[in-house]
Design an enzyme around this catalytic site. Structure first.
Site, mmCIF file in Angstrom:
data_model
loop_
_atom_site.group_PDB
_atom_site.id
_atom_site.type_symbol
_atom_site.label_atom_id
_atom_site.label_comp_id
_atom_site.label_asym_id
_atom_site.label_seq_id
_atom_site.Cartn_x
_atom_site.Cartn_y
_atom_site.Cartn_z
ATOM 1 N N SER A 1 1.894 11.401 30.144
ATOM 2 C CA SER A 1 2.783 12.292 30.984
ATOM 3 C C SER A 1 2.793 13.423 31.010
ATOM 4 O O SER A 1 3.711 14.374 31.675
ATOM 5 C CB SER A 1 4.164 11.398 30.762
ATOM 6 O OG SER A 1 4.500 10.129 30.995
ATOM 7 N N THR B 1 0.147 16.551 25.852
ATOM 8 C CA THR B 1 -0.686 17.371 25.252
ATOM 9 C C THR B 1 -0.080 18.852 25.498
ATOM 10 O O THR B 1 -0.035 19.730 24.749
ATOM 11 C CB THR B 1 -1.998 17.022 25.608
ATOM 12 O OG1 THR B 1 -2.437 15.832 25.444
ATOM 13 C CG2 THR B 1 -2.994 17.962 24.678
ATOM 14 N N HIS C 1 6.349 8.402 21.222
ATOM 15 C CA HIS C 1 6.558 7.897 22.454
ATOM 16 C C HIS C 1 7.735 7.060 22.666
ATOM 17 O O HIS C 1 7.620 6.217 23.502
ATOM 18 C CB HIS C 1 5.082 7.090 22.706
ATOM 19 C CG HIS C 1 4.127 8.192 22.887
ATOM 20 N ND1 HIS C 1 4.233 9.220 23.851
ATOM 21 C CD2 HIS C 1 2.585 8.036 22.542
ATOM 22 C CE1 HIS C 1 2.672 9.512 23.990
ATOM 23 N NE2 HIS C 1 1.988 8.924 23.221
#
Ligand code: A3P
Length: 324
Positions: free
Chosen positions: A68, A71, A133
């Site tokens: 999504s 990074t 996450h």
């Protein structure tokens, strides 16, 4: 709700055996734990993090579903937060020699995921900057109870699925080669709510609702908005983290410098991101940088695949005002 686990000697094998399981797309199986589907290989790290982490008021956690924009958010938040020590224009900026995943470690992969060898959390600079996450409602309780701040980024599930289906076969070819998995099958699992760290709608809505209830503690971002106005959203991120850009910095172009430093084209060309391995899924850094296009799904999905997912998005997300 999930079973309370107070016993430190809990047998992970036994626990896993007792939980529902499904086919995995980046780990051999997915395990339903704390109301989300956890890729089996990251289960020990997730389990350890959920039981042992204690948030500090000053902590900042970056949260997202895989693919999504994790990074990118890591690079932007790190650069803004540490710009007093590492000016974005410096030739020796940490992003020049380290992948963003090394600079902002995941709890479940890196910090708690190293087979029992915990990284010393006391060695982190304050405010500590982490990533996860894990869905909002499954995070350790201290995250919600402390003053800790969370920045969430989400992305159009159509593009996220396409991105994942380019990423996962590079990381786990054995799960995809020879027709073992396909984008169509993965999409079907997503539509049934069986996707890593998902269902994706619960993931988004958990953080969305938290951001409405506690806007000073949870900032909700979209990848698409970040693409459209990176500088404006970087300012929001910096303000939210408690390090707003001064007028002088704005005049000196510090925001633009960070935007450029963290852009896909800059990061992709760095030697460290062409060759290195950051240890997350033991994958190569280059797999984190692809096209970064909004709407790339049209090049990879049939209209019927897209319609199937759009129906679910309409049903699950639209009632809460979440549209892409
Ligand atoms: P695509 O596969 O659509 O190109 P994550 O970081 O959560 O793993 O997400 C990866 C996606 O973000 C990939 O999307 C990747 O190209 C894109 N991405 C990585 N770095 C980026 C950056 N600096 N700016 C914009 N997008 C970036």
């Amino acid at each position: 709700t999930w079973p309370q686990e107070n016993d430190d000697d809990i047998d992970l094998e036994e626990l896993i055996a007792s939980l529902p399981k499904e086919k995995g797309f980046i780990s051999p199986i997915q395990i339903l734990y704390r109301n989300f589907w956890c890729p089996s290989e990251v289960f020990p790290g997730v389990h350890s993090f959920c039981r042992h982490f204690t948030a500090h008021d000053s902590d900042i956690i970056l949260a997202c579903k895989p693919k999504s924009g994790t990074t990118w958010l890591k690079a932007l938040a790190f650069s803004a937060l540490r710009r007093d020590v590492f000016p974005p224009s410096a030739n020796n900026h940490p992003l020049m020699s380290s992948n963003p995943h090394e600079l902002v470690p995941f709890f479940e992969f890196t910090i708690y995921g190293q087979a029992g060898e915990l990284i010393d959390l006391a060695s982190f600079s304050v405010p500590r900057l982490f990533a996860t996450h894990i869905p909002h409602d499954s995070l350790p309780e201290s995250v919600g109870q402390s003053g800790c701040r969370v920045i969430y980024i989400c992305r159009n599930p159509l593009d996220t699925i396409v991105s994942f289906c380019h990423f996962a076969p590079q990381v786990k070819p054995e799960l995809w080669s020879g027709g073992r998995s396909s984008m169509e099958e993965y999409l079907d699992y997503c539509c049934r709510g069986i996707d890593g760290f998902g269902p994706f709608w619960d993931h988004m809505l958990g953080y969305w609702k938290a951001s409405l209830e506690r806007p000073d503690k949870v900032l909700f971002l979209k990848y698409e908005d970040l693409r459209e106005d990176t500088a404006g959203n970087l300012k929001r991120i910096a303000e939210f983290m408690g390090v707003p850009f001064s007028e002088e910095e704005e005049r000196d172009g510090v925001i633009e410098e960070i935007v450029k430093l963290c852009s896909l084209s800059s990061l992709k060309e760095l030697e460290v991101n062409k060759t290195g391995k950051p240890g997350v899924w033991s994958t190569e850094n280059k797999t984190y940088f692809r096209k970064g296009e909004v709407g790339d799904w049209v090049n990879h999905m049939t209209p019927s695949m897209a319609e199937k997912l759009e129906r679910i998005m309409e049903e699950k997300l639209s009632p809460f005002g979440l549209k892409f």
